[in-house]
Design an enzyme around this catalytic site. Sequence first.
Site, short mmCIF file in Angstrom:
data_model
loop_
_atom_site.label_atom_id
_atom_site.label_comp_id
_atom_site.label_asym_id
_atom_site.label_seq_id
_atom_site.Cartn_x
_atom_site.Cartn_y
_atom_site.Cartn_z
N ILE A 62 -83.83 36.19 62.09
CA ILE A 62 -83.76 36.35 63.55
C ILE A 62 -84.70 37.44 64.06
CG2 ILE A 62 -81.41 35.39 63.66
CD1 ILE A 62 -80.49 38.30 64.46
N VAL A 95 -72.62 55.22 57.31
CA VAL A 95 -72.34 56.53 57.92
C VAL A 95 -73.15 57.62 57.22
CG1 VAL A 95 -70.53 58.24 58.38
CG2 VAL A 95 -70.03 55.80 58.62
N TYR A 192 -74.94 51.51 66.63
CA TYR A 192 -74.27 50.22 66.39
C TYR A 192 -73.39 49.86 67.59
CZ TYR A 192 -71.33 46.69 64.08
OH TYR A 192 -70.64 45.54 63.76
P1 NDP Z 1 -72.74 41.69 56.07
O1 NDP Z 1 -73.62 42.87 55.98
O2 NDP Z 1 -71.86 41.34 54.93
O3 NDP Z 1 -73.64 40.39 56.40
C1 NDP Z 1 -74.60 40.43 57.41
C2 NDP Z 1 -75.41 39.16 57.33
O4 NDP Z 1 -76.42 39.21 58.37
C3 NDP Z 1 -76.16 39.01 56.01
O5 NDP Z 1 -76.18 37.65 55.63
C4 NDP Z 1 -77.56 39.48 56.35
O6 NDP Z 1 -78.57 38.95 55.52
C5 NDP Z 1 -77.65 38.91 57.77
N1 NDP Z 1 -78.80 39.44 58.51
C6 NDP Z 1 -79.11 40.72 58.81
N2 NDP Z 1 -80.27 40.76 59.47
C7 NDP Z 1 -80.72 39.49 59.59
C8 NDP Z 1 -81.86 38.88 60.13
N3 NDP Z 1 -82.83 39.61 60.70
N4 NDP Z 1 -81.97 37.53 60.09
C9 NDP Z 1 -81.01 36.78 59.53
N5 NDP Z 1 -79.93 37.29 58.95
C10 NDP Z 1 -79.78 38.63 58.97
O7 NDP Z 1 -71.91 41.90 57.40
P2 NDP Z 1 -70.56 41.20 57.94
O8 NDP Z 1 -70.38 39.87 57.34
O9 NDP Z 1 -69.48 42.20 57.85
O10 NDP Z 1 -70.93 41.09 59.49
C11 NDP Z 1 -71.19 39.86 60.16
C12 NDP Z 1 -71.19 40.14 61.65
O11 NDP Z 1 -69.91 40.62 62.04
C13 NDP Z 1 -72.19 41.21 62.07
O12 NDP Z 1 -72.77 40.86 63.32
C14 NDP Z 1 -71.32 42.45 62.23
O13 NDP Z 1 -71.87 43.39 63.11
C15 NDP Z 1 -70.04 41.84 62.77
N6 NDP Z 1 -68.84 42.65 62.59
C16 NDP Z 1 -68.40 42.95 61.33
C17 NDP Z 1 -67.23 43.69 61.16
C18 NDP Z 1 -66.68 44.01 59.82
O14 NDP Z 1 -65.62 44.68 59.75
N7 NDP Z 1 -67.29 43.57 58.72
C19 NDP Z 1 -66.47 44.18 62.32
C20 NDP Z 1 -67.02 43.79 63.60
C21 NDP Z 1 -68.15 43.05 63.70
P3 NDP Z 1 -79.08 39.73 54.17
O15 NDP Z 1 -78.09 39.39 53.10
O16 NDP Z 1 -80.43 39.12 53.97
O17 NDP Z 1 -79.12 41.19 54.50
#
Ligand code: NDP
Length: 275
Positions: A62, A95, A192
């Site tokens: 993205i 953090v 964030y």
């Molecule tokens: P993870 O870090 O486990 O996963 C994040 C995912 O986003 C990975 O697959 C990562 O890919 C992908 N990603 C990051 N940058 C890009 C990019 N430029 N293009 C495509 N993919 C990308 O996080 P979570 O599963 O925990 O989080 C998922 C969503 O939920 C996020 O938006 C997060 O902010 C939100 N969220 C999470 C919470 C939590 O408690 N976990 C709480 C509230 C919100 P790669 O493996 O290549 O890095």
Amino acid sequence: MPTKVAVVTGSNKGIGLAIVKALRKQFQGDVYLTARDVCRGRAALESLASEGIKANFYQLDINDLQSIKTAASYFTDKYGGVDVLINNAGIAFKVADTAPFGVQAEETLKTNYFATRDMLTHFLPIIKDGGRVVNVSSFVSVRALNQCSSALQERFRSEDITEEELSGLMQTFIKEAQTGQHKQGGWPDTAYGVSKTGLTVLSMILARCLSKERPKDGILLSACCPGLVGTDMAGPKAPKSPAEGAETPVYLALLPPGATEPHGKFVSDKKVQTW
Ligand code: NDP
């Protein structure tokens, strides 16, 4: 009937992968696991296959505008558009990370706000009638909102804020974070949090635009919080499993035909929250 299609960004792990799994069980159509890294994406696909779950794969970074445009063309050519889009991809600095706050602000907003906005710019025009768009924001978007100056809070809650004004405010935050002046500017001390406040407000703006520009198309768009989920981002102590974190995004993605709400709201635990 043409095949329906659901697309989940950043779904090679964490909540995104759990969303793909849940959609495979509940969505009548093709489900695309997308990842910026082909190897990580294919490995995730194979892990699903080993559980007997078959998903489709498409490479999508993205942060790369060309990647977004190529993907939008692919889904238009193959499916005539997209039925369900879940913007899940996101990043968060740990953090303990020692990167300067200005760097963290720029990097975090680049993905969580500006790149997700680019996804919406290029995918909203191809969302089919009755489509569902879910932006995975966070409860910290509310916390950061409440820590903003009253002037900023007024803009972020207003019904007349435009995408241009919002993006300008996000740029201002980055500039002030880089010069150490963000607190005087009325911003909280969380990159964030601000990125997710921006994403929630953007969701509200775009939902209003859809209601105005495509009033008969029955598209619903909202932002949501998955809860605190044990993933690489939040760490193993977080109380919810990825499958539990997927529940609210999937609920919004599968709102039945003819539903009129939630739309343009911030949703957590399947309930509309006060903004
Ligand atoms: P993870 O870090 O486990 O996963 C994040 C995912 O986003 C990975 O697959 C990562 O890919 C992908 N990603 C990051 N940058 C890009 C990019 N430029 N293009 C495509 N993919 C990308 O996080 P979570 O599963 O925990 O989080 C998922 C969503 O939920 C996020 O938006 C997060 O902010 C939100 N969220 C999470 C919470 C939590 O408690 N976990 C709480 C509230 C919100 P790669 O493996 O290549 O890095």
